[in-house]
Design a protein around this motif. Structure first.
Motif, PDB file in Angstrom:
ATOM      1  N   GLY A 126      -1.731 -38.330 -11.487  1.00 40.07           N
ATOM      2  CA  GLY A 126      -2.022 -37.661 -12.756  1.00 40.07           C
ATOM      3  C   GLY A 126      -2.963 -38.441 -13.651  1.00 40.07           C
ATOM      4  N   THR A 127      -3.438 -39.598 -13.187  1.00 40.26           N
ATOM      5  CA  THR A 127      -4.366 -40.425 -13.952  1.00 40.26           C
ATOM      6  C   THR A 127      -5.802 -40.016 -13.631  1.00 40.26           C
ATOM      7  OG1 THR A 127      -4.626 -42.128 -12.252  1.00 40.26           O
ATOM      8  CG2 THR A 127      -2.704 -42.316 -13.716  1.00 40.26           C
ATOM      9  N   VAL A 128      -6.761 -40.778 -14.167  1.00 41.33           N
ATOM     10  CA  VAL A 128      -8.168 -40.505 -13.868  1.00 41.33           C
ATOM     11  C   VAL A 128      -8.462 -40.691 -12.385  1.00 41.33           C
ATOM     12  CG1 VAL A 128      -8.974 -41.091 -16.179  1.00 41.33           C
ATOM     13  CG2 VAL A 128      -8.790 -42.893 -14.444  1.00 41.33           C
ATOM     14  N   ASN A 129      -7.585 -41.393 -11.667  1.00 41.64           N
ATOM     15  CA  ASN A 129      -7.783 -41.601 -10.240  1.00 41.64           C
ATOM     16  C   ASN A 129      -7.339 -40.404  -9.405  1.00 41.64           C
ATOM     17  OD1 ASN A 129      -8.648 -44.321 -10.690  1.00 41.64           O
ATOM     18  ND2 ASN A 129      -6.496 -44.891 -10.970  1.00 41.64           N
ATOM     19  N   ASP A 130      -6.593 -39.497 -10.017  1.00 44.34           N
ATOM     20  CA  ASP A 130      -6.134 -38.273  -9.350  1.00 44.34           C
ATOM     21  C   ASP A 130      -7.213 -37.216  -9.561  1.00 44.34           C
ATOM     22  OD1 ASP A 130      -4.842 -36.035  -8.395  1.00 44.34           O
ATOM     23  OD2 ASP A 130      -3.003 -36.345  -9.545  1.00 44.34           O
ATOM     24  N   LEU A 131      -8.217 -37.221  -8.682  1.00 46.91           N
ATOM     25  CA  LEU A 131      -9.419 -36.426  -8.916  1.00 46.91           C
ATOM     26  C   LEU A 131      -9.133 -34.934  -8.962  1.00 46.91           C
ATOM     27  CD1 LEU A 131     -11.981 -38.328  -6.653  1.00 46.91           C
ATOM     28  CD2 LEU A 131     -11.424 -38.681  -9.073  1.00 46.91           C
ATOM     29  N   THR A 132      -8.263 -34.451  -8.100  1.00 49.23           N
ATOM     30  CA  THR A 132      -7.955 -33.018  -8.108  1.00 49.23           C
ATOM     31  C   THR A 132      -7.304 -32.614  -9.412  1.00 49.23           C
ATOM     32  OG1 THR A 132      -7.817 -32.813  -5.694  1.00 49.23           O
ATOM     33  CG2 THR A 132      -6.560 -31.217  -7.007  1.00 49.23           C
ATOM     34  N   ALA A 133      -6.361 -33.413  -9.890  1.00 51.53           N
ATOM     35  CA  ALA A 133      -5.697 -33.099 -11.158  1.00 51.53           C
ATOM     36  C   ALA A 133      -6.705 -33.092 -12.307  1.00 51.53           C
ATOM     37  CB  ALA A 133      -4.582 -34.103 -11.440  1.00 51.53           C
ATOM     38  N   GLN A 134      -7.633 -34.050 -12.299  1.00 48.00           N
ATOM     39  CA  GLN A 134      -8.631 -34.120 -13.368  1.00 48.00           C
ATOM     40  C   GLN A 134      -9.594 -32.943 -13.304  1.00 48.00           C
ATOM     41  OE1 GLN A 134      -8.589 -36.517 -15.858  1.00 48.00           O
ATOM     42  NE2 GLN A 134      -6.609 -36.936 -14.901  1.00 48.00           N
ATOM     43  N   GLU A 135     -10.063 -32.631 -12.110  1.00 50.76           N
ATOM     44  CA  GLU A 135     -11.083 -31.592 -11.987  1.00 50.76           C
ATOM     45  C   GLU A 135     -10.512 -30.189 -12.159  1.00 50.76           C
ATOM     46  OE1 GLU A 135     -12.959 -32.489  -8.262  1.00 50.76           O
ATOM     47  OE2 GLU A 135     -13.664 -34.447  -8.983  1.00 50.76           O
ATOM     48  N   LEU A 136      -9.225 -30.007 -11.876  1.00 57.80           N
ATOM     49  CA  LEU A 136      -8.589 -28.709 -12.089  1.00 57.80           C
ATOM     50  C   LEU A 136      -7.954 -28.597 -13.472  1.00 57.80           C
ATOM     51  CD1 LEU A 136      -6.851 -28.028  -8.639  1.00 57.80           C
ATOM     52  CD2 LEU A 136      -9.079 -27.219  -9.465  1.00 57.80           C
ATOM     53  N   GLY A 137      -7.987 -29.691 -14.242  1.00 58.04           N
ATOM     54  CA  GLY A 137      -7.406 -29.676 -15.586  1.00 58.04           C
ATOM     55  C   GLY A 137      -5.895 -29.556 -15.583  1.00 58.04           C
ATOM     56  N   LEU A 138      -5.239 -30.151 -14.591  1.00 55.79           N
ATOM     57  CA  LEU A 138      -3.787 -30.096 -14.516  1.00 55.79           C
ATOM     58  C   LEU A 138      -3.179 -31.068 -15.524  1.00 55.79           C
ATOM     59  CD1 LEU A 138      -3.401 -30.196 -10.614  1.00 55.79           C
ATOM     60  CD2 LEU A 138      -3.529 -28.177 -12.099  1.00 55.79           C
ATOM     61  N   ASP A 139      -2.005 -30.740 -16.028  1.00 57.50           N
ATOM     62  CA  ASP A 139      -1.312 -31.658 -16.941  1.00 57.50           C
ATOM     63  C   ASP A 139      -0.210 -32.403 -16.202  1.00 57.50           C
ATOM     64  OD1 ASP A 139       0.430 -29.588 -16.516  1.00 57.50           O
ATOM     65  OD2 ASP A 139       0.791 -29.130 -18.638  1.00 57.50           O
ATOM     66  N   ARG A 140      -0.419 -32.634 -14.936  1.00 53.41           N
ATOM     67  CA  ARG A 140       0.546 -33.312 -14.062  1.00 53.41           C
ATOM     68  C   ARG A 140      -0.234 -33.852 -12.872  1.00 53.41           C
ATOM     69  NH1 ARG A 140       0.244 -29.893  -9.984  1.00 53.41           N
ATOM     70  NH2 ARG A 140       0.099 -27.639 -10.363  1.00 53.41           N
ATOM     71  N   GLY A 141       0.462 -34.548 -11.998  1.00 55.34           N
ATOM     72  CA  GLY A 141      -0.165 -35.001 -10.768  1.00 55.34           C
ATOM     73  C   GLY A 141      -0.426 -33.843  -9.818  1.00 55.34           C
ATOM     74  N   SER A 142      -1.456 -33.964  -9.023  1.00 55.66           N
ATOM     75  CA  SER A 142      -1.790 -32.915  -8.065  1.00 55.66           C
ATOM     76  C   SER A 142      -0.764 -32.870  -6.940  1.00 55.66           C
ATOM     77  CB  SER A 142      -3.177 -33.164  -7.475  1.00 55.66           C
ATOM     78  OG  SER A 142      -3.210 -34.413  -6.788  1.00 55.66           O
ATOM     79  N   HIS A 143      -0.550 -31.674  -6.386  1.00 58.19           N
ATOM     80  CA  HIS A 143       0.293 -31.500  -5.213  1.00 58.19           C
ATOM     81  C   HIS A 143      -0.584 -31.596  -3.967  1.00 58.19           C
ATOM     82  CE1 HIS A 143       3.310 -30.577  -8.031  1.00 58.19           C
ATOM     83  NE2 HIS A 143       3.059 -29.293  -8.182  1.00 58.19           N
ATOM     84  N   PHE A 144       0.045 -31.914  -2.828  1.00 54.08           N
ATOM     85  CA  PHE A 144      -0.745 -32.146  -1.617  1.00 54.08           C
ATOM     86  C   PHE A 144      -1.562 -30.923  -1.209  1.00 54.08           C
ATOM     87  CE2 PHE A 144       2.717 -29.930   0.377  1.00 54.08           C
ATOM     88  CZ  PHE A 144       2.251 -29.470   1.608  1.00 54.08           C
ATOM     89  N   ASP A 145      -0.988 -29.721  -1.338  1.00 51.08           N
ATOM     90  CA  ASP A 145      -1.735 -28.526  -0.940  1.00 51.08           C
ATOM     91  C   ASP A 145      -2.892 -28.248  -1.898  1.00 51.08           C
ATOM     92  OD1 ASP A 145       0.233 -28.031  -2.845  1.00 51.08           O
ATOM     93  OD2 ASP A 145       0.520 -25.951  -2.225  1.00 51.08           O
ATOM     94  N   GLU A 146      -2.732 -28.607  -3.165  1.00 51.61           N
ATOM     95  CA  GLU A 146      -3.828 -28.456  -4.123  1.00 51.61           C
ATOM     96  C   GLU A 146      -4.988 -29.380  -3.773  1.00 51.61           C
ATOM     97  OE1 GLU A 146      -1.351 -27.218  -8.141  1.00 51.61           O
ATOM     98  OE2 GLU A 146      -1.505 -29.343  -7.603  1.00 51.61           O
ATOM     99  N   ARG A 147      -4.672 -30.625  -3.396  1.00 51.81           N
ATOM    100  CA  ARG A 147      -5.726 -31.567  -3.006  1.00 51.81           C
ATOM    101  C   ARG A 147      -6.458 -31.074  -1.762  1.00 51.81           C
ATOM    102  NH1 ARG A 147      -1.557 -35.198  -4.260  1.00 51.81           N
ATOM    103  NH2 ARG A 147      -1.056 -35.492  -2.052  1.00 51.81           N
ATOM    104  N   ILE A 148      -5.684 -30.586  -0.795  1.00 48.47           N
ATOM    105  CA  ILE A 148      -6.294 -30.112   0.446  1.00 48.47           C
ATOM    106  C   ILE A 148      -7.237 -28.948   0.164  1.00 48.47           C
ATOM    107  CG2 ILE A 148      -5.776 -28.921   2.618  1.00 48.47           C
ATOM    108  CD1 ILE A 148      -3.279 -30.715   2.843  1.00 48.47           C
ATOM    109  N   GLU A 149      -6.784 -27.986  -0.631  1.00 50.96           N
ATOM    110  CA  GLU A 149      -7.619 -26.829  -0.956  1.00 50.96           C
ATOM    111  C   GLU A 149      -8.833 -27.239  -1.792  1.00 50.96           C
ATOM    112  OE1 GLU A 149      -5.054 -24.024  -2.839  1.00 50.96           O
ATOM    113  OE2 GLU A 149      -3.850 -23.692  -1.029  1.00 50.96           O
TER     114      GLU A 149
END
Length: 228
Positions: A126-149
């Motif tokens: 969920g930090t700046v290192n969690d690229l999927t969460a940052q780029e999708l504007g999530l307010d939490r850490g990314s889930h594995f299927d979200e990263r894959i997609e």
């Protein structure tokens, strides 16, 4: 999709309960009378005996290591092992996995996030290192299927294995073989992700952290899987 607690696999490796296939097929046993029961895996011996086609030790620690990852995972799939875990997947009979660059990119993103964030979980930091969460504007850490997609993989089935190693000495470049053996011995779904006949695409990435003040460092592995 399920998650279980952390447990020790070998002296310096920890494997987290996997994120299994995100479809109902996860908990269905695949029946195949040719399948043998789960056995202890010794990949070093198999390599020494010349049983793993396409394995080249000189590729470990290089950009071409993916060829060894693929050779080993398809060797394991050829053994017709019945996994001793909740999904109880057995097989596959003959289907090899293919390397997928989108799944490698997803695996790299998560291994790098865990390394840079000192984080270990299937959910992203969920930090700046969690690229999927940052780029999708999530307010939490990314889930594995979200990263894959988000990394461009469009298959309907998705799964993930992760592992961490910690030590105060340099791990050899082929230490990932011990991690693979740990995943195969796991009772929490890692083996079934590797053996699942409907998962035919594969990517894997290793990230090594810098040593801390005590000389201790960590290595993070992620495997991502998908269907055609």
């Amino acid at each position: 999709m399920y998650k279980n607690s952390v447990f020790a696999v070998v002296l310096s490796v920890m494997v987290l309960g996997c994120n299994g296939v995100n479809q109902d097929v996860t908990n269905k046993r695949i029946n195949d009378d040719t399948n043998a029961s789960q056995i202890d895996i010794n990949l070093t011996q198999a390599i020494s005996d010349g049983n793993i086609a396409g394995y080249d030790a000189s590729k470990n620690g290089t950009d071409d290591v993916y060829q060894n990852y693929l050779a080993v995972i398809n060797y394991l799939r050829s053994l017709h092992i019945t996994c001793n875990d909740e999904a109880a997947i057995s097989g596959p009979a003959s289907l090899d996995m293919a390397w997928n660059n989108h799944l490698e990119a997803s695996a790299k993103e998560h291994s790098e996030d865990m390394k840079k964030s000192n984080w270990y979980d299937h959910d992203g930091s969920g930090t700046v290192n969690d690229l999927t969460a940052q780029e999708l504007g999530l307010d939490r850490g990314s889930h594995f299927d979200e990263r894959i997609e988000h990394n461009g993989f469009a298959g309907s089935l998705k799964a993930e294995n992760i592992a961490i190693s910690e030590g105060n000495h340099e791990m050899p470049s082929d230490y990932w073989l011990r991690v693979m053996e740990g995943w195969m011995a796991s009772t929490h779904g890692h083996c079934s992700n590797i053996m699942h006949p409907h998962l035919t695409q594969f990517g894997m990435y290793e990230s090594r952290a810098e040593p801390d003040s005590n000389g201790t460092y960590k290595i993070y592995w992620t495997q991502d899987f998908g269907s055609d």
